[in-house]
Design a protein around this motif. Structure first.
Motif, mmCIF file in Angstrom:
data_model
loop_
_atom_site.group_PDB
_atom_site.id
_atom_site.type_symbol
_atom_site.label_atom_id
_atom_site.label_comp_id
_atom_site.label_asym_id
_atom_site.label_seq_id
_atom_site.Cartn_x
_atom_site.Cartn_y
_atom_site.Cartn_z
ATOM 1 N N PRO A 76 0.798 -1.229 0.000
ATOM 2 C CA PRO A 76 0.000 0.000 0.000
ATOM 3 C C PRO A 76 0.833 1.282 0.000
ATOM 4 C CG PRO A 76 -0.893 -1.560 1.592
ATOM 5 C CD PRO A 76 0.401 -2.132 1.096
ATOM 6 N N ALA A 77 2.042 1.220 0.557
ATOM 7 C CA ALA A 77 2.886 2.425 0.563
ATOM 8 C C ALA A 77 3.206 2.867 -0.855
ATOM 9 C CB ALA A 77 4.180 2.162 1.333
ATOM 10 N N ILE A 78 3.330 1.919 -1.760
ATOM 11 C CA ILE A 78 3.665 2.251 -3.144
ATOM 12 C C ILE A 78 2.504 2.972 -3.811
ATOM 13 C CG2 ILE A 78 4.260 1.271 -5.407
ATOM 14 C CD1 ILE A 78 5.706 -0.986 -3.816
ATOM 15 N N THR A 79 1.299 2.487 -3.574
ATOM 16 C CA THR A 79 0.141 3.101 -4.221
ATOM 17 C C THR A 79 -0.338 4.369 -3.519
ATOM 18 O OG1 THR A 79 -1.304 1.571 -3.014
ATOM 19 C CG2 THR A 79 -0.683 0.968 -5.252
ATOM 20 N N SER A 80 0.143 4.637 -2.331
ATOM 21 C CA SER A 80 -0.289 5.852 -1.652
ATOM 22 C C SER A 80 0.770 6.943 -1.635
ATOM 23 C CB SER A 80 -0.734 5.557 -0.215
ATOM 24 O OG SER A 80 0.356 5.115 0.571
ATOM 25 N N ARG A 81 2.060 6.552 -1.614
ATOM 26 C CA ARG A 81 3.103 7.559 -1.432
ATOM 27 C C ARG A 81 4.103 7.659 -2.575
ATOM 28 N NH1 ARG A 81 3.341 10.536 3.287
ATOM 29 N NH2 ARG A 81 1.411 10.177 4.447
ATOM 30 N N SER A 82 3.820 7.017 -3.701
ATOM 31 C CA SER A 82 4.728 7.169 -4.834
ATOM 32 C C SER A 82 4.591 8.570 -5.428
ATOM 33 C CB SER A 82 4.420 6.138 -5.928
ATOM 34 O OG SER A 82 4.997 4.894 -5.616
ATOM 35 N N ALA A 83 5.730 9.165 -5.751
ATOM 36 C CA ALA A 83 5.734 10.469 -6.403
ATOM 37 C C ALA A 83 5.282 10.309 -7.853
ATOM 38 C CB ALA A 83 7.127 11.081 -6.356
ATOM 39 N N THR A 84 4.426 11.206 -8.305
ATOM 40 C CA THR A 84 4.012 11.230 -9.708
ATOM 41 C C THR A 84 4.082 12.665 -10.197
ATOM 42 O OG1 THR A 84 1.650 11.630 -9.293
ATOM 43 C CG2 THR A 84 2.391 9.323 -9.321
ATOM 44 N N LEU A 85 4.130 12.820 -11.501
ATOM 45 C CA LEU A 85 4.127 14.146 -12.113
ATOM 46 C C LEU A 85 2.717 14.440 -12.588
ATOM 47 C CD1 LEU A 85 6.296 16.337 -12.955
ATOM 48 C CD2 LEU A 85 6.003 15.411 -15.265
ATOM 49 N N ASP A 86 2.209 15.620 -12.256
ATOM 50 C CA ASP A 86 0.856 15.971 -12.687
ATOM 51 C C ASP A 86 0.863 17.299 -13.437
ATOM 52 O OD1 ASP A 86 -2.058 15.314 -12.593
ATOM 53 O OD2 ASP A 86 -2.125 17.307 -11.693
ATOM 54 N N HIS A 87 -0.023 17.376 -14.441
ATOM 55 C CA HIS A 87 -0.254 18.625 -15.163
ATOM 56 C C HIS A 87 -1.376 19.373 -14.442
ATOM 57 C CE1 HIS A 87 1.705 16.148 -18.223
ATOM 58 N NE2 HIS A 87 2.023 17.270 -18.846
ATOM 59 N N VAL A 88 -1.086 20.555 -13.920
ATOM 60 C CA VAL A 88 -2.118 21.330 -13.221
ATOM 61 C C VAL A 88 -3.273 21.592 -14.178
ATOM 62 C CG1 VAL A 88 -2.631 23.450 -11.961
ATOM 63 C CG2 VAL A 88 -0.388 22.364 -11.709
ATOM 64 N N LEU A 89 -2.990 22.169 -15.329
ATOM 65 C CA LEU A 89 -3.991 22.238 -16.395
ATOM 66 C C LEU A 89 -3.808 20.963 -17.203
ATOM 67 C CD1 LEU A 89 -6.195 23.757 -17.953
ATOM 68 C CD2 LEU A 89 -4.367 24.742 -19.374
ATOM 69 N N PRO A 90 -4.791 20.072 -17.173
ATOM 70 C CA PRO A 90 -4.601 18.764 -17.800
ATOM 71 C C PRO A 90 -4.227 18.856 -19.278
ATOM 72 C CG PRO A 90 -6.563 18.773 -16.422
ATOM 73 C CD PRO A 90 -6.101 20.187 -16.509
#
Length: 201
Positions: free
Chosen positions: A101-115
């Motif tokens: 569960p730590a992987i699916t909850s605390r993994s860093a991801t990159l997000d586009h603020v404006l999709p």
């Protein structure tokens, strides 16, 4: 730490269905208007380079800019899993029951603020570090639609996503070859202040 405010889809869809079953289709269409989502053609998405991604994570100090939680690069999670496969399992597709569960909850991801689907692109001002959960919830919605506010970059400087231990973990995991670890280690070591990364003697 509390999660950011989520969407109001359940209430909005309840209003749509009640209007459909009551006044009728036109009333339901009016109730649906605030969340109407016409299909559109989307420009093929290009992925930012590892250099850009690492730079965003370092800039945001490995914190989710939506909920403020601390995050850890997935590559580091994978090394812990390689050392303790029975206790800290990792599945390359994050399969349920086979991924900690730590992987699916605390993994860093990159997000586009404006999709990307709404015209957002890979410029640094539109990219933020996000936890996997917030990234999944946000999808291709805007922060305005969700009622979220982009949090400022935290002033805390002590959290580095555990990247200071990356090289030693890699060595303890048997220095796996045929992977991207060497590139990520170099990017994080170059981005860490005062040579703080753990390096081999």
């Amino acid at each position: 730490m509390s999660r950011p405010q989520t969407d109001e889809y359940p209430e909005q869809l309840e209003a749509v269905i009640e209007a459909l079953l009551g006044p009728g289709r036109e009333a339901a269409r009016r109730a649906l208007a605030p969340i109407s989502y016409p299909t559109r053609e989307v420009v093929a998405r290009s992925e930012p380079s590892e250099t850009v991604i690492a730079g965003i994570y370092i800039r945001d100090r490995f914190h989710c800019r939506y909920c403020g939680c601390r995050v850890i690069p997935t590559q580091i999670m994978r090394l812990v899993a390689a050392i303790f496969p029975e206790d800290f399992p990792y599945h390359p597709n994050w399969k349920g029951g086979q991924t900690h569960p730590a992987i699916t909850s605390r993994s860093a991801t990159l997000d586009h603020v404006l999709p990307w689907t709404r015209g957002g692109r890979n410029d640094a001002g539109n990219l933020v570090c996000a936890c996997w959960i917030c990234n999944r919830v946000k999808g291709d919605l805007t922060t305005e639609q969700l009622g979220w506010e982009l949090l400022p970059i935290p002033s805390e400087t002590g959290w580095d996503g555990l990247t200071r231990h990356y090289r030693r973990l890699w060595e303890l995991a048997g220095s796996p070859t045929g992977s991207e670890h060497r590139l990520w280690m170099r990017l994080y070591e170059e981005g860490l202040p005062d040579g703080a990364a753990s390096r081999a003697d």
